[in-house]
Design a protein around this motif. Structure first.
Motif, PDB file in Angstrom:
ATOM      1  N   THR A 155       0.707  -1.227  -0.086  1.00  0.00           N
ATOM      2  CA  THR A 155      -0.117   0.102   0.138  1.00  0.00           C
ATOM      3  C   THR A 155       0.889   1.178   0.208  1.00  0.00           C
ATOM      4  N   GLN A 156       1.825   1.366   0.800  1.00  0.00           N
ATOM      5  CA  GLN A 156       2.776   2.252   0.856  1.00  0.00           C
ATOM      6  C   GLN A 156       3.593   2.574  -0.490  1.00  0.00           C
ATOM      7  N   TYR A 157       3.912   1.497  -0.870  1.00  0.00           N
ATOM      8  CA  TYR A 157       4.702   1.381  -2.252  1.00  0.00           C
ATOM      9  C   TYR A 157       3.992   2.251  -3.296  1.00  0.00           C
ATOM     10  N   ARG A 158       2.683   1.937  -3.370  1.00  0.00           N
ATOM     11  CA  ARG A 158       1.832   2.502  -4.329  1.00  0.00           C
ATOM     12  C   ARG A 158       2.099   4.207  -4.287  1.00  0.00           C
ATOM     13  N   ASN A 159       2.473   4.884  -3.258  1.00  0.00           N
ATOM     14  CA  ASN A 159       2.600   5.960  -3.124  1.00  0.00           C
ATOM     15  C   ASN A 159       4.049   6.607  -3.295  1.00  0.00           C
ATOM     16  N   LYS A 160       4.902   5.798  -3.982  1.00  0.00           N
ATOM     17  CA  LYS A 160       6.330   6.184  -4.149  1.00  0.00           C
ATOM     18  C   LYS A 160       6.661   7.245  -4.954  1.00  0.00           C
ATOM     19  N   THR A 161       5.764   7.931  -6.043  1.00  0.00           N
ATOM     20  CA  THR A 161       6.162   9.014  -6.558  1.00  0.00           C
ATOM     21  C   THR A 161       5.310  10.474  -5.906  1.00  0.00           C
ATOM     22  N   ASP A 176       5.098  13.971  -0.661  1.00  0.00           N
ATOM     23  CA  ASP A 176       5.165  13.652   0.532  1.00  0.00           C
ATOM     24  C   ASP A 176       5.986  12.502   0.959  1.00  0.00           C
ATOM     25  N   PHE A 177       5.858  11.530   0.077  1.00  0.00           N
ATOM     26  CA  PHE A 177       6.628  10.085   0.339  1.00  0.00           C
ATOM     27  C   PHE A 177       7.864  10.407  -0.019  1.00  0.00           C
ATOM     28  N   ILE A 178       8.373  11.248  -0.913  1.00  0.00           N
ATOM     29  CA  ILE A 178       9.712  11.258  -1.312  1.00  0.00           C
ATOM     30  C   ILE A 178      10.330  12.324  -0.206  1.00  0.00           C
ATOM     31  N   GLU A 179       9.494  13.244   0.382  1.00  0.00           N
ATOM     32  CA  GLU A 179      10.090  14.039   1.155  1.00  0.00           C
ATOM     33  C   GLU A 179      10.549  13.365   2.592  1.00  0.00           C
ATOM     34  N   ASN A 180       9.570  12.100   3.187  1.00  0.00           N
ATOM     35  CA  ASN A 180       9.844  11.692   3.947  1.00  0.00           C
ATOM     36  C   ASN A 180      11.170  10.828   3.979  1.00  0.00           C
ATOM     37  N   PRO A 219      13.848   6.488 -11.015  1.00  0.00           N
ATOM     38  CA  PRO A 219      12.457   5.915 -10.828  1.00  0.00           C
ATOM     39  C   PRO A 219      12.588   4.511 -10.870  1.00  0.00           C
ATOM     40  N   GLU A 220      11.567   3.644 -10.245  1.00  0.00           N
ATOM     41  CA  GLU A 220      11.303   2.318 -10.825  1.00  0.00           C
ATOM     42  C   GLU A 220      11.780   1.952 -12.080  1.00  0.00           C
ATOM     43  N   GLY A 221      12.642   0.945 -12.295  1.00  0.00           N
ATOM     44  CA  GLY A 221      12.741   0.500 -13.544  1.00  0.00           C
ATOM     45  C   GLY A 221      13.938   1.192 -14.334  1.00  0.00           C
TER      46      GLY A 221
END
Length: 294
Positions: free
Chosen positions: A118-124, A127-131, A143-145
């Protein structure tokens, strides 16, 4: 300098057919023992950009068997970067050393953060990046890939002057960056054909973000049921292909593309007397498991 350990080369393979078609494999898989195939291409200009901007840490995302995670860790180890992998699946946090991909990435110095799906879906999300910045400090984000403008620039170097004899350039497709670079380097008489490893046709728009010409198409009916799906037919194909050609294929990307091209040749899909080159994008670390990821 960020250079491969070995240059790619073209290897002719024998695919019996009644159409006069010649088939070659571009051995991108030999570029580097750990930074495999298209991953080396995708990372080259990202690493140069990170160095230019003064970054010392690389952060990226992937699953437990990710070719991309393995390659970033190896690249960081070889070219002087700390590496951080945000890994999908928090259940792995206390047993990642049992996973061959993550174990090798760890040996190459990668630090992990395991997050729930669930958290991973917010990777872009911002707020996720700032954390992540608050936890790890300043980093260069890949980015992924690995697909971004620098990755596409690197993949534009896959085709060289020796490849302009070919009519069709075929490759497996994950996030679309590799085929986008290939499309950008095509000559007018050439066509790129992509074989997505993921089910569906949604990659069209992603590829169009980086490539403007229309000399390409995706063939979407050789995914063997979807991403990371593999059956006995594909396993036997990989086995027989290796026995005949001494070329290993990975179970998620190249094997499905090779299978698709050979099947299409038998069905008369390609114009008679044409020359086809299949891009071997590496990913052979995925042979350590029945599952591999981008």
């Amino acid at each position: 300098m960020i250079e491969p350990q070995q240059n790619a080369f073209n290897q002719k393979i024998n695919i019996p057919n009644n159409f006069g078609i010649e088939v070659y494999v571009k051995r991108e898989d030999v570029l580097h023992s750990e930074i495999s195939g298209n991953k080396f291409r995708k990372l080259k200009y990202n690493l140069l950009e990170a160095k230019k901007l003064g970054f010392t840490k690389l952060l990226t995302f992937g699953g437990a068997y990710s070719n991309h995670i393995a390659a970033v860790a190896a690249a960081g180890n070889e070219f002087g970067f700390e590496t951080i992998g945000i890994i999908r699946g928090d259940e792995l946090h206390d047993k990642f050393l049992q996973n061959p991909t993550l174990n090798q990435a760890s040996k190459n110095g990668m630090q992990f953060k395991f997050v729930s799906r669930t958290q991973y879906r917010n990777k872009t999300d911002i707020d996720f990046i700032e954390n992540l910045k608050a936890k790890f400090g300043t980093f260069y984000l890949i980015p992924e890939g690995g697909t971004n403008e620098f990755a596409v620039k690197g993949c534009q170097e896959i085709l060289t002057e020796t490849d302009f004899m070919f009519d069709y350039i075929c490759c497996a497709v994950g996030t679309g960056g590799t085929i986008a670079g290939i499309i950008n380097s095509l000559k007018p008489h050439q066509q790129a054909i992509g074989f997505p490893a993921l089910k569906g046709d949604f990659l069209q728009n992603d590829i169009k973000k980086f490539s403007k010409n229309n000399q390409w198409k995706l063939v979407t009916n050789y995914d063997f049921g979807g991403y990371a799906k593999i059956n006995e037919q594909l396993k036997q194909f990989m086995k027989h292909f290796f026995e005949k050609n001494l070329i290993s294929l990975d179970p998620i990307y190249t094997s499905k593309m090779f299978f698709g091209v050979i099947d299409l040749i038998s069905k008369g899909y390609f114009k008679p007397n044409s020359k086809i080159i299949l891009i071997h994008t590496g990913g052979l670390q995925g042979l350590q498991s029945n599952i591999a990821e981008i």
